[in-house]
Design a protein around this motif. Structure first.
Motif, PDB file in Angstrom:
ATOM      1  N   UNK A 136       9.509   0.517  14.183  1.00 53.45           N
ATOM      2  CA  UNK A 136       8.040   0.090  14.460  1.00 53.45           C
ATOM      3  C   UNK A 136       7.165   0.337  13.451  1.00 53.45           C
ATOM      4  N   UNK A 137       6.508  -0.566  12.784  1.00 60.06           N
ATOM      5  CA  UNK A 137       5.478  -0.372  11.638  1.00 60.06           C
ATOM      6  C   UNK A 137       4.344  -1.332  11.498  1.00 60.06           C
ATOM      7  N   UNK A 138       3.487  -0.927  10.782  1.00 59.14           N
ATOM      8  CA  UNK A 138       2.380  -1.856  10.437  1.00 59.14           C
ATOM      9  C   UNK A 138       2.653  -2.884   9.751  1.00 59.14           C
ATOM     10  N   UNK A 139       3.805  -2.986   8.965  1.00 58.12           N
ATOM     11  CA  UNK A 139       4.260  -3.977   8.202  1.00 58.12           C
ATOM     12  C   UNK A 139       5.544  -4.117   8.493  1.00 58.12           C
ATOM     13  N   UNK A 140       6.062  -5.490   8.829  1.00 58.07           N
ATOM     14  CA  UNK A 140       7.280  -5.839   9.328  1.00 58.07           C
ATOM     15  C   UNK A 140       8.451  -5.300   8.396  1.00 58.07           C
ATOM     16  N   UNK A 141       8.199  -5.665   6.908  1.00 61.08           N
ATOM     17  CA  UNK A 141       9.309  -5.265   6.211  1.00 61.08           C
ATOM     18  C   UNK A 141       9.420  -4.238   5.202  1.00 61.08           C
ATOM     19  N   UNK A 142       8.399  -3.359   5.717  1.00 60.48           N
ATOM     20  CA  UNK A 142       8.225  -2.118   4.884  1.00 60.48           C
ATOM     21  C   UNK A 142       9.389  -1.134   5.073  1.00 60.48           C
ATOM     22  N   UNK A 143      10.009  -1.125   6.249  1.00 63.15           N
ATOM     23  CA  UNK A 143      11.188  -0.171   6.450  1.00 63.15           C
ATOM     24  C   UNK A 143      12.365  -0.600   5.544  1.00 63.15           C
ATOM     25  N   UNK A 163       4.757  -6.633  -1.612  1.00 57.46           N
ATOM     26  CA  UNK A 163       3.874  -6.892  -0.615  1.00 57.46           C
ATOM     27  C   UNK A 163       4.025  -8.601  -0.124  1.00 57.46           C
ATOM     28  N   UNK A 164       4.882  -8.800   0.607  1.00 61.84           N
ATOM     29  CA  UNK A 164       5.257 -10.163   1.128  1.00 61.84           C
ATOM     30  C   UNK A 164       5.880 -10.669  -0.119  1.00 61.84           C
ATOM     31  N   UNK A 165       5.762 -12.228  -0.077  1.00 58.82           N
ATOM     32  CA  UNK A 165       6.681 -12.834  -1.183  1.00 58.82           C
ATOM     33  C   UNK A 165       5.793 -13.126  -2.466  1.00 58.82           C
ATOM     34  N   UNK A 166       4.508 -12.449  -2.545  1.00 62.00           N
ATOM     35  CA  UNK A 166       3.631 -12.632  -3.736  1.00 62.00           C
ATOM     36  C   UNK A 166       3.691 -12.008  -4.955  1.00 62.00           C
ATOM     37  N   UNK A 167       3.870 -10.449  -4.443  1.00 63.46           N
ATOM     38  CA  UNK A 167       3.734  -9.527  -5.509  1.00 63.46           C
ATOM     39  C   UNK A 167       4.274  -8.148  -5.236  1.00 63.46           C
TER      40      UNK A 167
END
Length: 533
Positions: free
Chosen positions: A127-134, A159-163
């Motif tokens: 469980x995380x504050x950002x889904x893809x961080x793990x 950070x997402x698909x941007x940078x």
């Protein structure tokens, strides 16, 4: 291809111009060297300063992040210690609640994201504050935390698909009381974008400050150099004008510093030179006038003595042998004295600047052959042969025939006297702008030091040597002045034991400037001629 050649030629011109400016301008060299040294120093200092700021900034960030992570581990331990391992919904709820609570706990390290992972066997619930961080955590970081070690690492996390964002990652195991095979890991991700912006601002500031400081130092160096080089340059210009004959040239003296003393010393030197040159000019004029007056005054008694000597010489057959020999010696020495007096009068005209050139078109071939014919008897007495080489076509030049003939007579007579009985070679050649005559002998020759003095007045290579031709010692000096009066050259080459060669080069037209000679000064083939047995 033509364009490439044009670009290459332009680069070469620019390079040559830059090299000339570098060699001729002390101010440019000092400015460039100052810029190079100042630039190197500023770059080194800037790099050291930037690295210290960067390390200090990251150290503060890391220490605050580690403290916050340790506090988060303690809180997570209190929340997950009684987790129901068999209930998946309870596990997710506990993990999510714990993550939300951790996100709400602000610290000195700034913004962050958290991931809480529950492992049992091969299964992992996160469980995380950002889904893809793990999924984006570095494998080596996850492996170290799984082994029970708290670690930190700098990494670039999408950070997402941007940078991609540079991030400080901290992972630590959370101790729990439960059956074996269960493990809870806590990960913190602290984005470093603010620190990156700060470092970029610092980098820009350091770079702009370094450039400004370098330009400031270079400006100071150029200004100081100009303050020093300016007076030195004016002194050099003054010395050049002084060398050109402007003896009244002086420097302006201002102040009492070293440069003022330089100007004062220069002016004192100029005053001394002007005084000495004025005295030498007056002495030279006095000597010229004395020589001219004495020569003119001696002309009348010498004429009388010469007439008396001729009478005695013609009547020597009526004398006893001793008196007849005395009459012959008297006649020879009076003639030599008359030649010396004529040469003194001629050299005094050159010294006074009163020599005039009476030029007219003259064929130099017959002139050279006539000189050789006049000196044939002298060559026979010395046992040498005169070899004359002239071109088939006439060589017409605007010259003073009397002076050119005198030069050639002096050169040929000198070659006969010093030729040691070997052949003397006379060569005439011409091109579109100049004519040249070389007189080559194979006698005793000259070394480099003797060649420098051969045109000096009354100079002899061997003072003990007796002049068999009966010259005055001024022949080559007058010949050099005759050549200069025509705008020509009179040069000599020699080597001991291999003879000497004199070269007379004259322009074909009066006032034309010589750029070269049709004949080489050094003989093409230097050969040693054996002395006759």
């Amino acid at each position: 291809m033509n364009r490439r050649a044009a670009v290459t030629a332009t680069l070469r011109r620019w390079t040559a111009a830059g090299w000339r400016a570098w060699r001729s301008s002390l101010q440019l060299r000092i400015g460039a060297i100052t810029m190079l040294v100042a630039g190197v120093v500023v770059v080194v200092v800037s790099v050291v300063l930037f690295n210290q700021i960067k390390n200090q900034l990251l150290d503060v960030k890391r220490e605050a992040a580690i403290d916050q992570a340790q506090s988060g581990v303690a809180y997570a331990q209190s929340q997950v210690s009684g987790i129901a391992t068999g209930d998946a919904a309870s596990v997710r709820t506990t993990l999510a609640r714990t993550v939300r609570e951790l996100q709400s706990r602000n610290g000195e390290a700034g913004n962050f994201d958290t991931v809480l992972v529950y492992r049992t066997g091969d299964q992992a619930r996160s469980a995380g504050s950002q889904l893809t961080l793990y999924r984006n955590l570095p494998p080596e970081l996850v492996a170290a935390v799984d082994s029970g070690t708290q670690v930190w690492q700098y990494a670039t996390v999408p950070e997402g698909a941007v940078r991609d964002v540079p991030t400080l990652l901290i992972g630590a195991p959370v101790p729990i009381d439960g059956p074996g095979g269960e493990q809870v890991d806590l990960y913190y991700a602290f984005p470093l974008d603010q620190e990156q912006q700060t470092l970029s601002l610092v980098r820009s500031t350091v770079a702009i400050s370094g450039i400004a400081l370098t330009l400031f130092v270079v400006g100071i160096g150029v200004l100081v150099t100009r303050l020093v080089v300016g007076p030195v340059r004016r002194a050099a210009q003054g010395a050049q004008r002084l060398a050109e004959g402007r003896l009244e040239e002086r420097l302006t003296v201002s102040g009492t510093d070293d440069l003022a003393r330089l100007a004062t010393s220069f002016n004192a030197m100029a005053d001394s030179l002007q005084k000495q040159i004025t005295q030498l000019e007056a002495l030279s004029q006095l000597q010229q006038r004395f020589t001219s007056d004495v020569s003119h005054e001696l002309r009348t008694p010498l004429t009388t003595v010469q007439m008396a000597a001729e009478v005695l010489h013609e009547s020597r057959g009526d004398f006893d042998p001793a008196l007849a020999r005395s009459a012959e010696l008297l006649y020879a020495e009076v003639n030599r004295f008359e030649a010396l007096l004529s040469d003194l009068l001629e050299i005094s005209r050159y010294d006074a600047g009163a020599a005039l050139l009476e030029a007219e078109p003259t064929d130099l071939g017959p002139l050279l052959r006539r000189v050789a014919g006049d000196l044939t008897s002298l060559a026979d007495r010395h046992g040498c042969e005169l070899q004359v080489r002239t071109p088939d076509r006439p060589v017409i030049a605007d010259v003073d025939a009397r002076r050119v003939q005198r030069v050639l007579r002096n050169l040929v007579g000198n070659a006969i006297e010093h030729g040691a009985g070997h052949p003397v070679e006379l060569t005439l050649a011409a091109n579109r702008t100049a004519a040249a005559v070389t007189v080559r002998d194979h006698g005793i020759g000259l070394d480099s030091e003797e060649a420098q003095h051969v045109f000096d007045r009354f100079w002899r290579a061997d003072p003990a040597r007796v002049r068999t031709v009966g010259g005055s010692g001024l022949g080559l000096s007058i010949s050099l002045e005759d050549a200069r009066l025509h705008g020509g050259w009179l040069q000599v080459w020699g080597q001991p034991g291999q003879g000497a060669q004199f070269r007379l080069t004259l322009p074909l037209t009066v006032g034309a400037e010589l750029t070269g000679s049709p004949l080489p000064l050094r003989p093409v083939v230097v050969r040693r001629v054996r002395s006759p047995r």
